[in-house]
Design a protein around this motif. Structure first.
Motif, PDB file in Angstrom:
ATOM      1  N   GLY A 162       0.832  -1.197   0.000  1.00  0.00           N
ATOM      2  CA  GLY A 162       0.000   0.000   0.000  1.00  0.00           C
ATOM      3  C   GLY A 162       0.868   1.248   0.000  1.00  0.00           C
ATOM      4  N   LEU A 163       0.613   2.140  -0.922  1.00  0.00           N
ATOM      5  CA  LEU A 163       1.397   3.352  -1.086  1.00  0.00           C
ATOM      6  C   LEU A 163       0.802   4.488  -0.258  1.00  0.00           C
ATOM      7  CD1 LEU A 163       3.738   4.669  -2.642  1.00  0.00           C
ATOM      8  CD2 LEU A 163       2.084   5.249  -4.418  1.00  0.00           C
ATOM      9  N   THR A 164       1.618   5.149   0.548  1.00  0.00           N
ATOM     10  CA  THR A 164       1.172   6.309   1.308  1.00  0.00           C
ATOM     11  C   THR A 164       0.879   7.438   0.327  1.00  0.00           C
ATOM     12  OG1 THR A 164       2.410   5.672   3.264  1.00  0.00           O
ATOM     13  CG2 THR A 164       1.869   8.006   3.049  1.00  0.00           C
ATOM     14  N   THR A 165      -0.258   8.079   0.487  1.00  0.00           N
ATOM     15  CA  THR A 165      -0.685   9.111  -0.453  1.00  0.00           C
ATOM     16  C   THR A 165      -1.258  10.319   0.284  1.00  0.00           C
ATOM     17  OG1 THR A 165      -2.886   8.139  -0.623  1.00  0.00           O
ATOM     18  CG2 THR A 165      -1.272   7.441  -2.253  1.00  0.00           C
ATOM     19  N   VAL A 166      -1.567  11.344  -0.475  1.00  0.00           N
ATOM     20  CA  VAL A 166      -2.248  12.520   0.052  1.00  0.00           C
ATOM     21  C   VAL A 166      -3.626  12.567  -0.591  1.00  0.00           C
ATOM     22  CG1 VAL A 166      -2.245  15.034   0.220  1.00  0.00           C
ATOM     23  CG2 VAL A 166      -0.096  13.771   0.394  1.00  0.00           C
TER      24      VAL A 166
END
Length: 63
Positions: A7-11
């Protein structure tokens, strides 16, 4: 070999509000009315598996 999912950390940004606001500001400009130079909409950091806690601080000491 199977691909691994991390899972990619995003804004998260309010895209619908951003689009509506952009359209309104464009119309204001076309009509010759003044508009704000700068606006800030809320954004939220969504932390997932791609972000881990650092084991050291900026100074190089253990956290």
């Amino acid at each position: 070999m199977a691909a691994r999912y991390a899972g990619l950390t995003t804004v998260r940004q309010p895209m619908r509000e951003l689009g509506a606001r952009a359209a309104w500001l464009l119309d204001e400009r076309i009509q010759g009315r003044t508009t704000p130079e700068h606006e800030v909409l809320p954004a939220h950091l969504v932390v997932r598996q791609s972000t881990t806690r650092s084991s050291t601080t900026r100074e190089g000491t253990p956290a």
